[in-house]
Write a protein that holds these residues in place. Sequence first.
Motif, short mmCIF file in Angstrom:
data_model
loop_
_atom_site.label_atom_id
_atom_site.label_comp_id
_atom_site.label_asym_id
_atom_site.label_seq_id
_atom_site.Cartn_x
_atom_site.Cartn_y
_atom_site.Cartn_z
N ILE A 68 -3.84 2.88 9.16
CA ILE A 68 -3.21 2.20 8.02
C ILE A 68 -3.99 2.58 6.76
O ILE A 68 -5.19 2.33 6.66
CB ILE A 68 -3.23 0.67 8.20
N GLU A 69 -3.29 3.20 5.79
CA GLU A 69 -3.95 3.64 4.56
C GLU A 69 -3.44 2.91 3.32
O GLU A 69 -3.74 3.30 2.20
CB GLU A 69 -3.78 5.15 4.38
N ASP A 70 -2.70 1.87 3.52
CA ASP A 70 -2.17 1.09 2.40
C ASP A 70 -3.31 0.43 1.63
O ASP A 70 -4.27 -0.08 2.22
CB ASP A 70 -1.24 0.01 2.96
N TRP A 71 -3.20 0.44 0.30
CA TRP A 71 -4.21 -0.18 -0.55
C TRP A 71 -4.40 -1.65 -0.19
O TRP A 71 -5.51 -2.19 -0.25
CB TRP A 71 -3.79 -0.03 -2.02
N GLU A 72 -3.32 -2.32 0.20
CA GLU A 72 -3.38 -3.76 0.45
C GLU A 72 -4.40 -4.15 1.51
O GLU A 72 -5.11 -5.14 1.36
CB GLU A 72 -2.00 -4.28 0.88
N ILE A 73 -4.47 -3.39 2.60
CA ILE A 73 -5.35 -3.81 3.69
C ILE A 73 -6.82 -3.63 3.31
O ILE A 73 -7.67 -4.46 3.65
CB ILE A 73 -5.03 -3.04 4.99
N PHE A 74 -7.13 -2.58 2.54
CA PHE A 74 -8.50 -2.39 2.09
C PHE A 74 -8.90 -3.46 1.07
O PHE A 74 -10.02 -3.97 1.08
CB PHE A 74 -8.66 -0.99 1.49
N GLN A 75 -7.96 -3.79 0.19
CA GLN A 75 -8.25 -4.83 -0.79
C GLN A 75 -8.40 -6.19 -0.12
O GLN A 75 -9.24 -7.00 -0.53
CB GLN A 75 -7.14 -4.88 -1.84
N LEU A 76 -7.61 -6.44 0.92
CA LEU A 76 -7.75 -7.70 1.66
C LEU A 76 -9.15 -7.79 2.27
O LEU A 76 -9.79 -8.85 2.21
CB LEU A 76 -6.69 -7.79 2.76
N TYR A 77 -9.61 -6.70 2.86
CA TYR A 77 -10.95 -6.70 3.44
C TYR A 77 -12.00 -7.01 2.37
O TYR A 77 -12.89 -7.84 2.59
CB TYR A 77 -11.26 -5.35 4.10
N LEU A 78 -11.89 -6.36 1.21
CA LEU A 78 -12.87 -6.58 0.15
C LEU A 78 -12.83 -8.01 -0.36
O LEU A 78 -13.86 -8.61 -0.66
CB LEU A 78 -12.61 -5.59 -1.00
#
Length: 271
Positions: A194-204
């Motif tokens: 999964i490379e969607d910006w949303e999942i990385f931002q959710l983690y941060l």
Amino acid sequence: MPVKKILITVTTYPLPSRSYDELVCTAGILEDGTWIRIYPVPLSFLKQVKKDTGFKKYTWVELDVKKRTDDFRPESYSPNNYDIKIINTLNTTNFWQERKDFCLKNVYTNKIKLLEDSKAPKNLSLATFKPSKITDFIVEDDESEWKDEWKEIRKQTNLFAEIQTDPEKLIAKVPYKFYYIFEDDDGTPSKLMIEDWEIFQLYLNCLRDNKNNKKIAIQKVKEKYFSEFTKQNEIYLFLGTTMQWHRRRSNNPFVIIGIFYPKIKAQYSLF
């Protein structure tokens, strides 16, 4: 090339494994339901418009684009300029019906069919896919720092020319890779990143809210994307190929570049 009206549906998180042109990839859907990929989108521009109204997901925009001649994938375009015209953003009422009308016009359910269409002559590289079942959500360790190639790219291009501070500090490196494992309508399994910006931002965001506790942050992400989504939401995957692996004709050149997740409609008995 005339100005195109595009429903923005995807913004991927910048990854150092990508080529310069794909550091940030934005994708969307035209009014007839076909996909379009737009790159490069400078990070300085992306950060600025996100503060306002541009390039938010499910926003109709008008943008002057031209077909890329260095990319064999038919959906790939680049902006002639960044004079973006914002039209309107589609809401989430009635279980995302306005969004469904455009995003779900062409949906794949079979892995073999998708991969066949990704081959010449079609070379399809963007698609909406409906898994029959999502069976797992996997988190794998990744490097904690950006690779040297990222830094070299920054030195050799003017991508960050408008950014006055160090772009490595602007974009946090997430030391994990996230994957869905799912089945198609024949029960054939796939494991895609999964490379969607949303999942990385959710983690941060989860990391910030839990005093930099990585274990808790990862658990929160998994609860959202697996425990919650698979029970409460109807999941469609926006898939896209990386040019490198698509050109090499790998067994599966796709990654998950976005997730479409309207709430499941409750079924009420008439009796």
